[in-house]
Structure formats: C-alpha cells, structure tokens
Scaffold this motif. Structure first.
Motif, short mmCIF file in Angstrom:
data_model
loop_
_atom_site.label_atom_id
_atom_site.label_comp_id
_atom_site.label_asym_id
_atom_site.label_seq_id
_atom_site.Cartn_x
_atom_site.Cartn_y
_atom_site.Cartn_z
N HIS A 233 0.81 -1.21 0.00
CA HIS A 233 0.00 0.00 0.00
C HIS A 233 0.85 1.27 0.00
O HIS A 233 0.61 2.19 -0.80
CB HIS A 233 -0.94 0.00 1.21
N GLY A 234 1.85 1.34 0.88
CA GLY A 234 2.69 2.54 0.95
C GLY A 234 3.41 2.81 -0.35
O GLY A 234 3.44 3.95 -0.83
N GLY A 235 3.98 1.78 -0.95
CA GLY A 235 4.68 1.97 -2.21
C GLY A 235 3.76 2.38 -3.34
O GLY A 235 4.12 3.22 -4.19
N LEU A 236 2.55 1.80 -3.39
CA LEU A 236 1.60 2.15 -4.44
C LEU A 236 1.10 3.58 -4.31
O LEU A 236 0.63 4.17 -5.29
CB LEU A 236 0.44 1.16 -4.43
N ASN A 237 1.19 4.14 -3.12
CA ASN A 237 0.77 5.53 -2.94
C ASN A 237 1.61 6.50 -3.77
O ASN A 237 1.16 7.62 -4.07
CB ASN A 237 0.83 5.91 -1.46
N TYR A 238 2.81 6.11 -4.16
CA TYR A 238 3.64 6.97 -5.01
C TYR A 238 2.98 7.14 -6.39
O TYR A 238 3.14 8.19 -7.03
CB TYR A 238 5.05 6.39 -5.16
N TYR A 239 2.27 6.13 -6.86
CA TYR A 239 1.53 6.23 -8.12
C TYR A 239 0.25 7.05 -7.92
O TYR A 239 -0.11 7.88 -8.75
CB TYR A 239 1.19 4.84 -8.64
N ARG A 240 -0.41 6.79 -6.80
CA ARG A 240 -1.71 7.43 -6.56
C ARG A 240 -1.60 8.93 -6.36
O ARG A 240 -2.55 9.67 -6.60
CB ARG A 240 -2.36 6.78 -5.34
N VAL A 241 -0.46 9.41 -5.91
CA VAL A 241 -0.33 10.82 -5.53
C VAL A 241 0.22 11.70 -6.65
O VAL A 241 0.36 12.90 -6.47
CB VAL A 241 0.57 10.94 -4.28
N LEU A 242 0.49 11.12 -7.79
CA LEU A 242 1.17 11.89 -8.84
C LEU A 242 0.40 13.15 -9.22
O LEU A 242 0.97 14.24 -9.33
CB LEU A 242 1.42 11.02 -10.06
N GLN A 243 -0.91 13.03 -9.40
CA GLN A 243 -1.68 14.20 -9.78
C GLN A 243 -1.73 15.23 -8.65
O GLN A 243 -1.71 16.44 -8.89
CB GLN A 243 -3.10 13.79 -10.18
N GLU A 244 -1.77 14.75 -7.42
CA GLU A 244 -1.76 15.64 -6.26
C GLU A 244 -0.46 16.45 -6.22
O GLU A 244 -0.47 17.67 -5.99
CB GLU A 244 -1.92 14.83 -4.98
N THR A 245 0.65 15.78 -6.44
CA THR A 245 1.95 16.47 -6.47
C THR A 245 1.96 17.54 -7.56
O THR A 245 2.43 18.66 -7.35
CB THR A 245 3.08 15.47 -6.71
N PHE A 246 1.43 17.20 -8.73
CA PHE A 246 1.41 18.17 -9.82
C PHE A 246 0.67 19.44 -9.41
O PHE A 246 1.14 20.56 -9.66
CB PHE A 246 0.75 17.55 -11.05
N GLY A 247 -0.46 19.27 -8.75
CA GLY A 247 -1.23 20.42 -8.35
C GLY A 247 -0.56 21.29 -7.32
O GLY A 247 -0.82 22.50 -7.25
N LEU A 248 0.33 20.71 -6.51
CA LEU A 248 0.98 21.45 -5.43
C LEU A 248 2.30 22.09 -5.84
O LEU A 248 2.90 22.80 -5.04
CB LEU A 248 1.22 20.52 -4.24
N THR A 249 2.75 21.84 -7.06
CA THR A 249 4.10 22.27 -7.43
C THR A 249 4.11 23.29 -8.56
O THR A 249 5.08 23.40 -9.31
CB THR A 249 4.97 21.06 -7.82
N ALA A 250 3.04 24.07 -8.68
CA ALA A 250 2.99 25.10 -9.73
C ALA A 250 4.13 26.10 -9.59
O ALA A 250 4.60 26.65 -10.59
CB ALA A 250 1.64 25.82 -9.69
N ALA A 251 4.59 26.33 -8.38
CA ALA A 251 5.69 27.28 -8.17
C ALA A 251 6.99 26.81 -8.82
O ALA A 251 7.90 27.62 -9.04
CB ALA A 251 5.91 27.50 -6.68
#
Length: 330
Positions: A233-251
């Motif tokens: 589960h923890g490792g698969l979260n790296y795939y699940r969070v990709l879109q979330e990371t994109f949204g937080l890194t506009a800067a």
C-alpha cells in the motif's frame, strides 16, 4: 538513533527521527555524504553494492527506506506522499545525521523524487545521479493528463497500480517480487520483456526462472520478507499521488536542474525506451537539464541497473563523484 548489528561489514543501521517520524537508515563510510533513494518495489537494501563502492572511495554512503517502505514511516493516506512530503523526509534525515549537504542518487521513483528534491532544495543537494528515469520539468500538464491525451489511459501500466484494488492484486509478495525483478530486467527473451504500454507483457506474469542470475538471493529474500510484512500500500501511494503532487508544485513550473548530474539507464529497460525511444545524448537532454554532464547507456541491461550491472554502475558513480563533486563536497 541507535545502531544495530549488521549482516555485512561496516554498515551502521539506525532509526532516525525525521520531522518527528521514524525512518530506517543504513550508513556506511566517512567523508562527503551521498544519499541513496530507492524506488518501487524496493528498500534501502537495493543499494548494498553501491554503498560499499562509494564508502571505499572515501564518501559517506547513506540509504533510507523511503516513506511507505520497509521499516520507515508509512502513512495510510496517499495524499501524504507528494514530492513536498518526501523532500521533507530527505532533509529531515540529513538534519538528524547533522549533514549540511549531500549528493543524491535515486532509482525509479527514488530518481524522480531525488530530482524534485534538487529543484526544491539546491542548498542541500549539490549533485544528482539519476538511474533509469530521465528528468523532465513540471510543465502545463501532468504525466497522467499527457498519457490520457495520447490514448494510453487504459494501457500505461501505472494507471493499474494506482487503483485501490492494486494492493490485493500484488499479493503474495513472494510472487510479485520475483516477477517484477525478472520481467523488468534484460533476462527474459527480448520479445517477451516488460512493456509499460502493453498489458500482455505485464510485470506480474509468472517468471521463467526463480531468481535471475544477476540477483543476490539474500537481497531477494529480504525484499520478499519486507513486503510480506508491510504489504504494497505505501509503495503504491507513489503512483496514486502523482496528480496531487502536480497540483501542489505550480511554483516549480519549468524549473530545471543546474546541479552537476549523471543519468544512467539500461538499453533494455522498457520504461526508459518509452520515455526516449532513441538513445539520448547529453545535448538532447541539456535544454531542460543544464547540469547534465554525462549519459551512460548500459547495453543488455534492463530496469534494475544497480543489480544487473552493479560493477559498471559503481564505477560510473564513483567516477562522477571524483570528477564533478569531490572538490566541492570536501
């Protein structure tokens, strides 16, 4: 933190608190620091050979079980796995070890997060070695959005790994670890190797051999045991969070990596071939990666470059450290 007995010499195993959370760390050698970040499905043990070589060359080699893996902090919610969180982990580990600055080395997801750490904290990471993943700056669309626009939303392997059902689909760990090590390597016949956009050539097929000849049986046993204990589960979260990371890194849009960098990839790695169908030269990547000083293609090697070609990878990393980093780091 506390040291523990180890099954191979001169490695200090310890539990450090990074930003209030526990992380399992391997620490070997003395000198300028080199921090190793693993990918999926893996642990810090993947770097045994590289740590020995780097320590023998006069550096301090440090590897951690990344967030969600092994004996390290593993929050349940995928939203706690963005590159902001993981960069915080890496800085926290350096702080716990009282290290001001380090070279960062990453493979697979570890390479992607190492790249983001270089962008976010150039004051703490002064050089980069990226294995199996080329750098691409954040643009206007995320990788997920780009793949869907190309009609690959049902075919690209990572979409399946981001589904909630993937946790159970990857069990038992004994099957998954052996399958992923085999099919992503150069060991299978060329026409049968893993293809990230061909579900018929997926990574979870039963392997044709129990353990590839290049794989250390102790490492394989450790990986199986680690994921039997934690699940995926923890490792698969790296795939699940990709879109979330994109949204937080506009800067960080269009920010490039200026630190001296080395890119090593396996010529038989299906993932690398997907990202760059033609072997890239430094000049091909330097417009978005100006710090890149060398690209090393390893013929007849798949995704697990640190195992399939350990001696060559060790030589290239040590050469890079000596040529580009040593004077600055010391």
């Amino acid at each position: 933190m506390s040291d523990q007995a180890d099954d191979y010499p001169h490695v200090r195993r310890m539990r450090v608190m990074a930003n209030g959370e526990p992380f399992h760390v391997l620490d070997q050698g003395e000198g300028p620091a080199v921090l190793f970040c693993h990918g999926f499905p893996d642990t810090a043990e993947t770097w045994r050979s590289q740590m020995r070589a780097v320590a023998a060359a006069g550096f301090r080699a440090i590897a951690l079980d990344m967030r969600g893996f092994g004996q390290s902090y593993a929050p349940e919610d995928f939203r706690n796995y963005t590159s902001l969180h993981v960069t915080g982990d890496l800085i926290g580990v350096l702080d716990a070890l009282e290290i001001d600055s380090a070279v960062i080395v990453g493979h697979d997801w570890g390479a992607d997060y190492a790249q983001r750490a270089c962008i976010m904290r150039p004051d703490r990471f002064h050089a980069l070695v990226s294995l199996s993943i080329p750098f691409s700056p954040r643009g206007d669309t995320s990788l997920w959005e780009d793949l869907r626009a190309r009609g690959l939303g049902e075919r690209y392997y990572a979409f399946g790994l981001s589904e909630p059902e993937a946790d159970a689909r990857l069990l038992p760990a004994s099957n998954t670890i052996r399958s992923v090590l085999y099919w992503l390597s150069a060991s299978p016949p060329p026409g049968e190797r893993w293809d990230p956009i061909d579900p018929a050539k997926g990574m979870l097929r039963p392997p044709l051999v129990e353990i590839p000849t290049w794989a250390d049986p102790d490492y394989v046993a450790h990986s199986i045991s680690a994921f039997e204990r934690t699940g995926f589960h923890g490792g698969l979260n790296y795939y699940r969070v990709l879109q979330e990371t994109f949204g937080l890194t506009a800067a960080f849009k269009n920010v490039t990596i200026a630190q001296p960098s080395l890119y090593i990839w396996g010529g038989a790695d299906g993932l690398c071939r997907f990202f760059h169908p033609e072997p890239p030269a430094v000049s091909d990547l330097s417009p978005v990666w100006p710090g890149l000083v060398d690209v090393v293609e390893l013929d007849g090697v798949g995704h697990w470059v640190q195992h399939e070609a350990a001696e060559r990878v060790n030589e290239e990393i040590v050469r890079f450290l000596a040529r580009e980093v040593c004077d600055v780091a010391r």
